[in-house]
Write a protein that holds these residues in place. Structure first.
Motif, PDB file in Angstrom:
ATOM      1  N   LEU A 128       1.069  -1.264   0.001  1.00  0.00           N
ATOM      2  CA  LEU A 128      -0.288  -0.056  -0.040  1.00  0.00           C
ATOM      3  C   LEU A 128       0.895   1.459  -0.178  1.00  0.00           C
ATOM      4  CD1 LEU A 128      -2.859   0.919  -0.202  1.00  0.00           C
ATOM      5  CD2 LEU A 128      -2.684   1.530   3.119  1.00  0.00           C
ATOM      6  N   SER A 129       0.428   2.139  -0.875  1.00  0.00           N
ATOM      7  CA  SER A 129       0.751   3.679  -0.631  1.00  0.00           C
ATOM      8  C   SER A 129       0.558   4.675  -0.681  1.00  0.00           C
ATOM      9  CB  SER A 129       2.206   3.775  -2.235  1.00  0.00           C
ATOM     10  OG  SER A 129       0.637   4.365  -3.348  1.00  0.00           O
ATOM     11  N   GLU A 130       0.966   6.140  -0.035  1.00  0.00           N
ATOM     12  CA  GLU A 130       0.062   7.406  -0.425  1.00  0.00           C
ATOM     13  C   GLU A 130      -0.680   7.568  -1.803  1.00  0.00           C
ATOM     14  OE1 GLU A 130       3.642  10.165  -1.703  1.00  0.00           O
ATOM     15  OE2 GLU A 130       3.288  10.010   0.203  1.00  0.00           O
ATOM     16  N   ASN A 131      -0.302   7.029  -2.418  1.00  0.00           N
ATOM     17  CA  ASN A 131      -1.116   7.070  -3.476  1.00  0.00           C
ATOM     18  C   ASN A 131      -2.594   6.203  -3.666  1.00  0.00           C
ATOM     19  OD1 ASN A 131       0.945   8.893  -5.141  1.00  0.00           O
ATOM     20  ND2 ASN A 131       1.834   7.140  -6.195  1.00  0.00           N
ATOM     21  N   ASP A 132      -2.605   5.586  -2.804  1.00  0.00           N
ATOM     22  CA  ASP A 132      -3.934   4.621  -3.235  1.00  0.00           C
ATOM     23  C   ASP A 132      -5.025   5.504  -1.796  1.00  0.00           C
ATOM     24  OD1 ASP A 132      -2.044   2.599  -4.131  1.00  0.00           O
ATOM     25  OD2 ASP A 132      -1.661   1.939  -2.784  1.00  0.00           O
ATOM     26  N   THR A 133      -6.175   5.032  -2.340  1.00  0.00           N
ATOM     27  CA  THR A 133      -7.246   5.199  -1.460  1.00  0.00           C
ATOM     28  C   THR A 133      -8.017   4.099  -1.040  1.00  0.00           C
ATOM     29  OG1 THR A 133      -7.680   7.093  -2.883  1.00  0.00           O
ATOM     30  CG2 THR A 133      -9.851   5.942  -1.697  1.00  0.00           C
ATOM     31  N   VAL A 134      -8.046   3.419   0.452  1.00  0.00           N
ATOM     32  CA  VAL A 134      -8.503   2.443   1.236  1.00  0.00           C
ATOM     33  C   VAL A 134      -9.917   2.629   1.810  1.00  0.00           C
ATOM     34  CG1 VAL A 134      -8.277   0.563   2.839  1.00  0.00           C
ATOM     35  CG2 VAL A 134      -6.304   1.526   1.133  1.00  0.00           C
ATOM     36  N   ILE A 135     -11.037   2.080   1.029  1.00  0.00           N
ATOM     37  CA  ILE A 135     -12.175   2.039   2.028  1.00  0.00           C
ATOM     38  C   ILE A 135     -12.415   0.820   2.352  1.00  0.00           C
ATOM     39  CG2 ILE A 135     -14.567   2.156   0.966  1.00  0.00           C
ATOM     40  CD1 ILE A 135     -13.971   3.642  -1.056  1.00  0.00           C
ATOM     41  N   GLY A 136     -12.811   0.986   3.772  1.00  0.00           N
ATOM     42  CA  GLY A 136     -12.747   0.136   4.630  1.00  0.00           C
ATOM     43  C   GLY A 136     -15.234   0.105   4.960  1.00  0.00           C
ATOM     44  N   ILE A 137     -15.801  -1.329   4.179  1.00  0.00           N
ATOM     45  CA  ILE A 137     -16.859  -1.681   4.451  1.00  0.00           C
ATOM     46  C   ILE A 137     -17.197  -2.363   5.472  1.00  0.00           C
ATOM     47  CG2 ILE A 137     -18.813  -1.795   2.933  1.00  0.00           C
ATOM     48  CD1 ILE A 137     -16.712  -2.227   0.557  1.00  0.00           C
ATOM     49  N   ALA A 138     -18.025  -1.548   6.658  1.00  0.00           N
ATOM     50  CA  ALA A 138     -18.183  -2.776   7.844  1.00  0.00           C
ATOM     51  C   ALA A 138     -20.119  -2.385   8.266  1.00  0.00           C
ATOM     52  CB  ALA A 138     -17.184  -2.812   9.000  1.00  0.00           C
ATOM     53  N   ALA A 139     -20.656  -2.762   7.359  1.00  0.00           N
ATOM     54  CA  ALA A 139     -22.564  -3.153   8.425  1.00  0.00           C
ATOM     55  C   ALA A 139     -21.552  -2.279   9.936  1.00  0.00           C
ATOM     56  CB  ALA A 139     -22.821  -3.352   7.982  1.00  0.00           C
ATOM     57  N   ASN A 157      -0.392   6.893   4.879  1.00  0.00           N
ATOM     58  CA  ASN A 157      -0.362   8.149   4.750  1.00  0.00           C
ATOM     59  C   ASN A 157      -1.421   8.202   2.996  1.00  0.00           C
ATOM     60  OD1 ASN A 157       0.398  10.469   6.040  1.00  0.00           O
ATOM     61  ND2 ASN A 157       2.220   9.790   5.160  1.00  0.00           N
ATOM     62  N   ALA A 158      -2.128   7.172   3.288  1.00  0.00           N
ATOM     63  CA  ALA A 158      -2.992   6.857   1.727  1.00  0.00           C
ATOM     64  C   ALA A 158      -4.384   7.894   2.008  1.00  0.00           C
ATOM     65  CB  ALA A 158      -3.388   5.153   1.986  1.00  0.00           C
ATOM     66  N   SER A 159      -5.065   8.142   1.520  1.00  0.00           N
ATOM     67  CA  SER A 159      -6.861   8.305   1.297  1.00  0.00           C
ATOM     68  C   SER A 159      -7.738   7.126   2.267  1.00  0.00           C
ATOM     69  CB  SER A 159      -6.854   9.053   0.604  1.00  0.00           C
ATOM     70  OG  SER A 159      -6.471   9.934  -0.332  1.00  0.00           O
ATOM     71  N   THR A 160      -8.387   7.467   2.861  1.00  0.00           N
ATOM     72  CA  THR A 160      -9.243   6.407   3.785  1.00  0.00           C
ATOM     73  C   THR A 160     -10.889   6.675   3.811  1.00  0.00           C
ATOM     74  OG1 THR A 160      -8.456   7.522   6.255  1.00  0.00           O
ATOM     75  CG2 THR A 160      -7.089   5.663   5.086  1.00  0.00           C
ATOM     76  N   VAL A 161     -11.324   6.103   3.762  1.00  0.00           N
ATOM     77  CA  VAL A 161     -12.922   6.512   3.333  1.00  0.00           C
ATOM     78  C   VAL A 161     -13.491   4.733   4.347  1.00  0.00           C
ATOM     79  CG1 VAL A 161     -15.201   5.721   1.757  1.00  0.00           C
ATOM     80  CG2 VAL A 161     -12.573   6.975   1.340  1.00  0.00           C
ATOM     81  N   SER A 162     -14.701   5.278   5.581  1.00  0.00           N
ATOM     82  CA  SER A 162     -15.172   4.397   5.788  1.00  0.00           C
ATOM     83  C   SER A 162     -17.167   4.537   5.414  1.00  0.00           C
ATOM     84  CB  SER A 162     -14.563   4.594   7.587  1.00  0.00           C
ATOM     85  OG  SER A 162     -15.708   5.922   7.973  1.00  0.00           O
ATOM     86  N   ILE A 163     -17.587   3.042   5.814  1.00  0.00           N
ATOM     87  CA  ILE A 163     -18.168   3.018   4.751  1.00  0.00           C
ATOM     88  C   ILE A 163     -19.184   2.173   6.164  1.00  0.00           C
ATOM     89  CG2 ILE A 163     -20.758   2.229   3.291  1.00  0.00           C
ATOM     90  CD1 ILE A 163     -18.228   2.438   0.981  1.00  0.00           C
ATOM     91  N   SER A 164     -20.025   2.184   7.074  1.00  0.00           N
ATOM     92  CA  SER A 164     -21.006   1.980   7.869  1.00  0.00           C
ATOM     93  C   SER A 164     -22.294   2.502   8.217  1.00  0.00           C
ATOM     94  CB  SER A 164     -20.568   2.103   9.556  1.00  0.00           C
ATOM     95  OG  SER A 164     -20.835   3.267   9.469  1.00  0.00           O
ATOM     96  N   CYS A 165     -22.991   1.057   8.890  1.00  0.00           N
ATOM     97  CA  CYS A 165     -24.515   1.819   8.577  1.00  0.00           C
ATOM     98  C   CYS A 165     -24.642   1.758  10.194  1.00  0.00           C
ATOM     99  CB  CYS A 165     -25.195   0.199   8.202  1.00  0.00           C
ATOM    100  SG  CYS A 165     -24.836   0.265   6.051  1.00  0.00           S
ATOM    101  N   ASN A 166     -23.803   2.377  10.495  1.00  0.00           N
ATOM    102  CA  ASN A 166     -24.820   2.697  11.950  1.00  0.00           C
ATOM    103  C   ASN A 166     -24.479   4.839  12.539  1.00  0.00           C
ATOM    104  OD1 ASN A 166     -25.919   0.951  13.646  1.00  0.00           O
ATOM    105  ND2 ASN A 166     -24.380  -0.368  12.669  1.00  0.00           N
TER     106      ASN A 166
END
Length: 296
Positions: A128-139, A157-166
């Protein structure tokens, strides 16, 4: 605590689910799915931020990495693999990583989702590098495997996004963008493959599709970078050329062959009546955007 999560709550509208007729079960499921649509709509500003991060990664030769466990992980893998035929991407460009590896796609891998270190290690393994975007998914928004992955991504220092349902999910603290899809109690208590999974899939569709539009993989509303790997996709490629340029089937087929099965190149060759070499050059100088190539 699970008892505080809306995804684990008991739905008051389906308490007698086992006594309902089949049609009534279908009706209530259909009605409850409306909350998935609403939940996504409310998060559109954050979804837009996630798309912009992804586009930035792609423009810097980075990748989009989905990380999840169970249903959430499978949804990430599904979206990732569809990008290859739809947008002509290399398999590495959009990846789905799930707790327990690919075997967990079809066989439940118990316990691995609770391993925070495993989430980090799976990202280490793909450099993984700083140029990547990581999207974590967990309801639930609390899965240790996903939190561990996001934690490591932040360290890199990668871009990070979390997707949850709470609402106020624990995982949200680990994403530079937090998408919280509050879909509420499931028809079947705790079965987050239902409304929660539906909302997550909608968001992944949005992120990958809008990001691909943002890097020139789409012209008008056509797939123009698709890989014609089977008869259906071969014919779709030719139909797209016909629709965009107004030529007949035989002409579309001729230019499809001349373009070496590159829909974008065929379109430019036809509309500008130029050579293969000029069409390719125009695309290269337009960052792959057909509209820009045609305007030059």
């Amino acid at each position: 605590m699970l008892d505080k999560l809306t995804t684990e709550a008991r739905n008051p509208h389906t308490i007698n689910l086992d006594e309902m007729s089949t049609l009534d079960i279908l009706r209530i499921m259909n009605q409850e799915d409306e909350s998935a649509l609403q939940a996504v709509e409310e998060e559109l500003p954050n979804i837009e931020k996630a798309v912009k991060l992804t586009i930035r990664s792609f423009k810097n030769n980075g990748r989009l990495i989905y990380v999840g466990a169970g249903t959430s992980g499978r949804l990430g893998v599904l979206d990732a693999v569809e990008c290859v035929p739809t947008f002509g991407t290399e398999p590495e460009m959009v990846q789905g990583i799930m707790a327990g590896g690919m075997k967990a796609l079809y066989q439940a891998a118990e316990g691995v989702e609770d391993d925070r270190e495993l989430g980090a290690n799976d990202l280490k393994n793909i450099q993984l590098s700083e140029n990547d975007t990581v999207i974590g998914i967990a309801a639930s928004g609390r899965t240790p495997y996903v939190i561990g992955a996001l934690e490591y991504a932040n360290l890199k220092n990668a871009s990070t996004v979390s997707i949850s349902c709470n609402k106020d999910a624990a995982m949200s603290a680990y994403g530079s963008v937090a998408i919280e899809l509050v879909t509420g109690a499931e028809v079947l208590t705790g079965s987050t493959r239902l409304k929660a999974g539906t909302a997550q899939k909608m968001v992944l569709n949005m992120i990958s599709t809008a990001a691909m539009v943002g890097i020139g993989k789409v012209y008008q509303n056509f797939m123009v970078d698709l890989k014609p790997t089977n008869e259906k996709l071969l014919e779709r490629s030719k139909r797209n050329i016909m629709e965009i340029t107004g030529v007949d089937y035989e002409t579309a087929n001729t230019y499809f062959e001349k373009s070496r099965h590159q829909v974008k190149v065929a379109i430019i060759m036809i509309l500008l009546q130029c050579s293969f070499e000029e069409a390719v050059s125009r695309l290269e100088h337009s960052d792959g955007f057909v509209r820009r190539a045609l305007a030059k």
